[in-house]
Design an enzyme around this catalytic site. Sequence first.
Site, PDB file in Angstrom:
ATOM      1  N   SER A 168       0.639  -1.648  -1.681  1.00 21.23           N
ATOM      2  CA  SER A 168       1.503  -2.087  -2.774  1.00 21.23           C
ATOM      3  C   SER A 168       0.803  -3.116  -3.672  1.00 21.23           C
ATOM      4  CB  SER A 168       2.775  -2.715  -2.198  1.00 21.23           C
ATOM      5  OG  SER A 168       2.425  -3.844  -1.420  1.00 21.23           O
ATOM      6  N   TYR A 211       6.886  -3.513  -1.584  1.00 29.17           N
ATOM      7  CA  TYR A 211       7.481  -2.288  -1.046  1.00 29.17           C
ATOM      8  C   TYR A 211       8.490  -2.611   0.064  1.00 29.17           C
ATOM      9  CZ  TYR A 211       4.063   0.990  -3.167  1.00 29.17           C
ATOM     10  OH  TYR A 211       3.326   1.762  -4.013  1.00 29.17           O
ATOM     11  N   GLY A 212       8.284  -3.764   0.706  1.00 24.31           N
ATOM     12  CA  GLY A 212       9.006  -4.069   1.939  1.00 24.31           C
ATOM     13  C   GLY A 212      10.513  -4.203   1.803  1.00 24.31           C
ATOM     14  N   CYS A 228      -1.062   0.128   4.173  1.00 31.58           N
ATOM     15  CA  CYS A 228       0.216  -0.549   3.979  1.00 31.58           C
ATOM     16  C   CYS A 228       1.101  -0.189   5.172  1.00 31.58           C
ATOM     17  CB  CYS A 228       0.833  -0.037   2.678  1.00 31.58           C
ATOM     18  SG  CYS A 228       2.522  -0.582   2.396  1.00 31.58           S
ATOM     19  N   ASN A 229       1.544  -1.210   5.888  1.00 30.86           N
ATOM     20  CA  ASN A 229       2.397  -0.932   7.055  1.00 30.86           C
ATOM     21  C   ASN A 229       3.723  -0.312   6.641  1.00 30.86           C
ATOM     22  OD1 ASN A 229       1.378  -2.428   9.781  1.00 30.86           O
ATOM     23  ND2 ASN A 229       0.595  -3.432   7.961  1.00 30.86           N
ATOM     24  N   THR A 230       4.266  -0.797   5.516  1.00 33.68           N
ATOM     25  CA  THR A 230       5.568  -0.308   5.083  1.00 33.68           C
ATOM     26  C   THR A 230       5.507   1.199   4.788  1.00 33.68           C
ATOM     27  OG1 THR A 230       5.948  -2.480   4.123  1.00 33.68           O
ATOM     28  CG2 THR A 230       7.441  -0.725   3.444  1.00 33.68           C
ATOM     29  N   CYS A 248       1.757  -6.495   8.467  1.00 30.14           N
ATOM     30  CA  CYS A 248       1.778  -6.237   7.027  1.00 30.14           C
ATOM     31  C   CYS A 248       0.370  -6.559   6.572  1.00 30.14           C
ATOM     32  CB  CYS A 248       2.787  -7.154   6.335  1.00 30.14           C
ATOM     33  SG  CYS A 248       2.610  -7.153   4.526  1.00 30.14           S
ATOM     34  N   THR A 249      -0.223  -5.679   5.787  1.00 32.94           N
ATOM     35  CA  THR A 249      -1.647  -5.867   5.474  1.00 32.94           C
ATOM     36  C   THR A 249      -1.906  -7.096   4.602  1.00 32.94           C
ATOM     37  OG1 THR A 249      -1.412  -4.233   3.704  1.00 32.94           O
ATOM     38  CG2 THR A 249      -2.299  -3.464   5.808  1.00 32.94           C
TER      39      THR A 249
HETATM   40  N1  DGL Z   1       1.095  -4.771   2.468  1.00 28.98           N
HETATM   41  C1  DGL Z   1       2.198  -3.930   2.707  1.00 28.98           C
HETATM   42  C2  DGL Z   1       2.515  -3.779   4.148  1.00 28.98           C
HETATM   43  O1  DGL Z   1       1.587  -3.718   4.921  1.00 28.98           O
HETATM   44  C3  DGL Z   1       3.368  -4.013   1.772  1.00 28.98           C
HETATM   45  C4  DGL Z   1       4.010  -5.326   1.555  1.00 28.98           C
HETATM   46  C5  DGL Z   1       5.080  -5.219   0.503  1.00 28.98           C
HETATM   47  O2  DGL Z   1       4.761  -4.709  -0.577  1.00 28.98           O
HETATM   48  O3  DGL Z   1       6.215  -5.611   0.763  1.00 28.98           O
HETATM   49  O4  DGL Z   1       3.643  -3.659   4.564  1.00 28.98           O
END
Ligand code: DGL
Length: 298
Positions: free
Chosen positions: A15, A46-47, A77-79, A188-189
């Site tokens: 994101s 994105y979260g 991205c984990n989300t 979360c990355t």
């Molecule tokens: N860096 C992303 C993750 O790993 C997204 C964080 C976000 O945009 O809320 O979840």
Amino acid sequence: MTGQEKDKAIGVFDSGVGGLTVFRELMELMPEERIVYFGDTARVPYGSKSRETVTDYSRQIIRFLRTQDVKAIVVACNTASAVALDEIEGETDIPIIGVVKPGALAASRVTKNGRIGIIATEATISSGIYEKYLKEIRPQMKIFGKACPLFVPLVEEGWLKDRITEEIAERYLTGLKGCGIDTLVLGCTHYPMLEGAIRQIMGEEVVLVNPAYETARECRAMLMEQGLLSEKGIGPEEKAYHFFVSDAAEKFKSVANMFLPMGIEGAQKIPIEQFAYKSRKGAQHIYDERVQYIHTGS
Ligand code: DGL
């Protein structure tokens, strides 16, 4: 596999700047690979968004990355890995991996007492995906999840070492410290960029797991298995890394340069929503036009 196929780039997306934590591990582990990075800076975070929205955004980004002729995709991205990967991997004809499975695996190897904390976005925590993978590995594990939504804007702002960041970290993490965990997954990355503030609250006895390292190893194993590891390396005249964003290219560059070992020259802004399929027939047309635009740079 043809030499040409092997020498294509790896596509990586997030994101925003968070996926750079994965980019860095990929770059260090596989210096002979070219990488195309996309940060969806116009639509971060994105979260807090729905599964449908994050899946839709991920599809658009994959379509864009395909115009850059990538051989594989890393969802950094984990989300998106938690809520969209299952659906999009069935639609993509090149290898694609996320960060959650490697992260869960890494945590399961590290923990001694089986009590693991997960910090992540609201979407990742409420998907329960880390818990699911960890309990598949060892059903007796106890998982403690905590959403830390303010961490993402702090990182996007570049406030990696700041009093406000430390205060927010304290507010989010103090409760987790009392749960007897010996391992904390930075799920979360964006969060590894706040490692200093997180470490300060959690103390030295809790191991912080950054899924990026395990993801890079899994990516290399996947490329090797599919005969896709680059053999030719990066030529002296060749640009190894390309960065694209959907907005605020200058800001992206300045945060990237706080974090990456090498400086980046800049990022190119892409109108990402034009990679959405609007209608069955018209959409293909729009998409093709974009491909041409990207390639000609006109
Ligand atoms: N860096 C992303 C993750 O790993 C997204 C964080 C976000 O945009 O809320 O979840």
